[in-house]
Design a protein around this motif. Structure first.
Motif, mmCIF file in Angstrom:
data_model
loop_
_atom_site.group_PDB
_atom_site.id
_atom_site.type_symbol
_atom_site.label_atom_id
_atom_site.label_comp_id
_atom_site.label_asym_id
_atom_site.label_seq_id
_atom_site.Cartn_x
_atom_site.Cartn_y
_atom_site.Cartn_z
ATOM 1 N N PHE A 28 29.380 -22.948 17.012
ATOM 2 C CA PHE A 28 28.245 -22.062 16.741
ATOM 3 C C PHE A 28 27.466 -21.736 18.013
ATOM 4 O O PHE A 28 26.328 -21.290 17.938
ATOM 5 C CB PHE A 28 27.328 -22.704 15.684
ATOM 6 N N PHE A 29 28.116 -21.909 19.155
ATOM 7 C CA PHE A 29 27.438 -21.686 20.454
ATOM 8 C C PHE A 29 26.769 -20.313 20.488
ATOM 9 O O PHE A 29 25.609 -20.190 20.888
ATOM 10 C CB PHE A 29 28.459 -21.810 21.587
ATOM 11 N N MET A 30 27.478 -19.261 19.977
ATOM 12 C CA MET A 30 26.933 -17.903 20.098
ATOM 13 C C MET A 30 25.723 -17.678 19.196
ATOM 14 O O MET A 30 25.025 -16.685 19.318
ATOM 15 C CB MET A 30 28.020 -16.873 19.812
ATOM 16 N N PHE A 31 25.431 -18.626 18.288
ATOM 17 C CA PHE A 31 24.263 -18.485 17.403
ATOM 18 C C PHE A 31 23.077 -19.338 17.875
ATOM 19 O O PHE A 31 22.044 -19.392 17.214
ATOM 20 C CB PHE A 31 24.645 -18.886 15.975
ATOM 21 N N THR A 32 23.253 -20.032 19.027
ATOM 22 C CA THR A 32 22.213 -20.989 19.444
ATOM 23 C C THR A 32 21.030 -20.324 20.133
ATOM 24 O O THR A 32 19.964 -20.909 20.219
ATOM 25 C CB THR A 32 22.797 -22.036 20.421
ATOM 26 N N LYS A 33 21.235 -19.110 20.640
ATOM 27 C CA LYS A 33 20.154 -18.427 21.365
ATOM 28 C C LYS A 33 20.085 -16.969 20.938
ATOM 29 O O LYS A 33 21.084 -16.454 20.416
ATOM 30 C CB LYS A 33 20.446 -18.476 22.878
ATOM 31 N N PRO A 34 18.958 -16.286 21.152
ATOM 32 C CA PRO A 34 18.912 -14.854 20.811
ATOM 33 C C PRO A 34 20.030 -14.110 21.544
ATOM 34 O O PRO A 34 20.350 -14.448 22.686
ATOM 35 C CB PRO A 34 17.540 -14.411 21.331
ATOM 36 N N VAL A 35 20.645 -13.117 20.894
ATOM 37 C CA VAL A 35 21.652 -12.290 21.564
ATOM 38 C C VAL A 35 20.996 -11.662 22.795
ATOM 39 O O VAL A 35 19.893 -11.128 22.723
ATOM 40 C CB VAL A 35 22.200 -11.207 20.608
ATOM 41 N N ASP A 36 21.683 -11.757 23.939
ATOM 42 C CA ASP A 36 21.146 -11.305 25.222
ATOM 43 C C ASP A 36 21.380 -9.799 25.367
ATOM 44 O O ASP A 36 22.528 -9.349 25.437
ATOM 45 C CB ASP A 36 21.893 -12.067 26.338
ATOM 46 N N VAL A 37 20.275 -9.012 25.379
ATOM 47 C CA VAL A 37 20.440 -7.551 25.409
ATOM 48 C C VAL A 37 21.023 -7.070 26.744
ATOM 49 O O VAL A 37 21.518 -5.947 26.838
ATOM 50 C CB VAL A 37 19.122 -6.808 25.095
ATOM 51 N N GLU A 38 20.997 -7.951 27.786
ATOM 52 C CA GLU A 38 21.738 -7.598 29.026
ATOM 53 C C GLU A 38 23.237 -7.563 28.723
ATOM 54 O O GLU A 38 23.962 -6.702 29.166
ATOM 55 C CB GLU A 38 21.482 -8.650 30.120
ATOM 56 N N GLU A 39 23.673 -8.564 27.931
ATOM 57 C CA GLU A 39 25.108 -8.672 27.597
ATOM 58 C C GLU A 39 25.506 -7.657 26.536
ATOM 59 O O GLU A 39 26.634 -7.176 26.509
ATOM 60 C CB GLU A 39 25.405 -10.070 27.025
ATOM 61 N N VAL A 40 24.575 -7.392 25.604
ATOM 62 C CA VAL A 40 24.899 -6.571 24.428
ATOM 63 C C VAL A 40 23.825 -5.486 24.311
ATOM 64 O O VAL A 40 22.909 -5.600 23.491
ATOM 65 C CB VAL A 40 24.946 -7.445 23.152
ATOM 66 N N TYR A 85 26.770 -6.502 12.912
ATOM 67 C CA TYR A 85 27.006 -6.023 14.275
ATOM 68 C C TYR A 85 28.484 -6.079 14.650
ATOM 69 O O TYR A 85 28.944 -5.350 15.508
ATOM 70 C CB TYR A 85 26.186 -6.809 15.314
ATOM 71 N N ASN A 86 29.254 -6.917 13.949
ATOM 72 C CA ASN A 86 30.670 -7.143 14.291
ATOM 73 C C ASN A 86 31.582 -6.854 13.098
ATOM 74 O O ASN A 86 32.224 -7.748 12.563
ATOM 75 C CB ASN A 86 30.858 -8.594 14.743
ATOM 76 N N PRO A 87 31.620 -5.572 12.618
ATOM 77 C CA PRO A 87 32.311 -5.259 11.359
ATOM 78 C C PRO A 87 33.793 -4.917 11.511
ATOM 79 O O PRO A 87 34.477 -4.772 10.511
ATOM 80 C CB PRO A 87 31.548 -4.009 10.887
ATOM 81 N N HIS A 95 36.684 -13.075 14.604
ATOM 82 C CA HIS A 95 36.349 -14.435 15.066
ATOM 83 C C HIS A 95 34.873 -14.734 14.806
ATOM 84 O O HIS A 95 34.526 -15.739 14.198
ATOM 85 C CB HIS A 95 36.667 -14.556 16.563
ATOM 86 N N ILE A 96 33.988 -13.812 15.211
ATOM 87 C CA ILE A 96 32.551 -14.090 15.071
ATOM 88 C C ILE A 96 32.142 -14.053 13.595
ATOM 89 O O ILE A 96 31.318 -14.864 13.153
ATOM 90 C CB ILE A 96 31.685 -13.161 15.944
ATOM 91 N N ARG A 97 32.787 -13.194 12.793
ATOM 92 C CA ARG A 97 32.472 -13.179 11.346
ATOM 93 C C ARG A 97 32.897 -14.490 10.701
ATOM 94 O O ARG A 97 32.166 -15.069 9.889
ATOM 95 C CB ARG A 97 33.163 -12.001 10.643
HETATM 96 C C1 LIG Z 1 25.834 -13.790 18.291
HETATM 97 C C2 LIG Z 1 26.359 -12.402 18.478
HETATM 98 N N1 LIG Z 1 26.167 -11.428 17.581
HETATM 99 O O1 LIG Z 1 26.775 -10.315 18.027
HETATM 100 C C3 LIG Z 1 27.338 -10.599 19.213
HETATM 101 C C4 LIG Z 1 28.133 -9.608 19.971
HETATM 102 C C5 LIG Z 1 27.100 -11.904 19.535
HETATM 103 C C6 LIG Z 1 27.555 -12.616 20.709
HETATM 104 C C7 LIG Z 1 26.840 -12.529 21.905
HETATM 105 C C8 LIG Z 1 27.346 -13.202 23.030
HETATM 106 N N2 LIG Z 1 26.736 -13.169 24.278
HETATM 107 S S1 LIG Z 1 25.178 -13.554 24.530
HETATM 108 O O2 LIG Z 1 24.940 -13.483 25.953
HETATM 109 O O3 LIG Z 1 24.322 -12.709 23.708
HETATM 110 C C9 LIG Z 1 24.956 -15.194 24.044
HETATM 111 C C10 LIG Z 1 25.502 -16.205 24.813
HETATM 112 C C11 LIG Z 1 25.281 -17.519 24.426
HETATM 113 C C12 LIG Z 1 24.555 -17.824 23.285
HETATM 114 C C13 LIG Z 1 24.040 -16.780 22.525
HETATM 115 C C14 LIG Z 1 24.242 -15.456 22.892
HETATM 116 C C15 LIG Z 1 28.508 -13.964 22.958
HETATM 117 C C16 LIG Z 1 29.181 -14.019 21.748
HETATM 118 C C17 LIG Z 1 30.432 -14.830 21.672
HETATM 119 O O4 LIG Z 1 31.135 -14.734 20.619
HETATM 120 O O5 LIG Z 1 30.700 -15.592 22.627
HETATM 121 C C18 LIG Z 1 28.727 -13.351 20.608
#
Ligand SMILES: Cc1noc(C)c1-c1cc(NS(=O)(=O)c2ccccc2)cc(C(=O)O)c1
Length: 130
Positions: A28-40, A85-87, A95-97
Motif C-alpha cells: 500500500f506504499f502508493m496510498f501512504t502519502k497524498p498523490v504528488d501533483v509534480e508526478e501526476v 483515476y486509474n480506470p 495493478h493499482i486497482r
Molecule cells: C495513489 C495513486 N493514485 O493514482 C496514482 C497515479 C497514484 C500513484 C502515484 C504515485 N506517485 S506519487 O509520487 O504520487 C506517490 C509516491 C509515493 C507515495 C504516494 C504517492 C505512484 C503510484 C504507484 O503505483 O507507485 C501510484
C-alpha cells in the motif's frame, strides 16, 4: 461525558493501530502519502477529494472520527479515487486497482476482527447525540 471521552480515546488508539498496520504494508506504499501533483500533474483535475493514509492518521489525531464507520468512509474514498483515476485496461491501472481493493478488504477485516459490535454501537450513539 467522561465515559464518552474514554470510549472515543479507545477508538482513536484502535484506529491508529489499524492505520499504522496498513501504512506498514509495502503493498500500500502508493496510498501512504497524498498523490504528488509534480508526478501526476492532472490528478486534481480528476480527483476532487484526495485522501491517503497519512491524512487519515492526522484526522484521527484531530478527533475527526467518532466511530469506525467514519474512518472506513475515508478508506473507501482512497479506494474510489484510485479506481476513478486509474480506470484503464493497462497493467499499471489494473495493478493499482487491485491494490486499492486489497486495502479496502484489509481495513474492513481489521475492524471486524478487532472491534466488537457493541463498542461500535456505543460510538454510533455518541455520534447521534452530537
Ligand atoms: C495513489 C495513486 N493514485 O493514482 C496514482 C497515479 C497514484 C500513484 C502515484 C504515485 N506517485 S506519487 O509520487 O504520487 C506517490 C509516491 C509515493 C507515495 C504516494 C504517492 C505512484 C503510484 C504507484 O503505483 O507507485 C501510484
Amino acid at each position: 461525558i467522561c465515559q464518552e471521552e474514554n470510549t472515543l480515546r479507545e477508538l482513536r488508539i484502535f484506529l491508529r493501530d489499524i492505520c499504522a498496520k496498513l501504512a506498514r504494508n509495502k503493498q500500500f506504499f502508493m496510498f501512504t502519502k497524498p498523490v504528488d501533483v509534480e508526478e501526476v500533474p492532472d490528478y486534481l483535475d480528476i480527483i476532487k477529494e484526495p485522501m491517503d493514509l497519512e491524512t487519515l492518521m492526522s484526522k484521527i489525531d484531530k478527533h475527526s472520527y467518532i466511530c469506525a464507520r467514519d474512518f472506513l468512509d475515508d478508506i473507501d474514498l482512497i479506494v474510489r479515487n484510485a479506481l476513478e483515476y486509474n480506470p484503464d485496461k493497462s497493467a499499471e491501472d489494473k495493478h493499482i486497482r487491485h491494490r486499492a481493493c486489497s486495502l479496502r478488504d484489509k481495513a474492513y477485516a481489521f475492524i471486524k476482527a478487532e472491534m466488537d459490535s457493541d463498542f461500535e454501537d456505543t460510538c454510533r450513539d455518541i455520534r447521534e447525540k452530537r
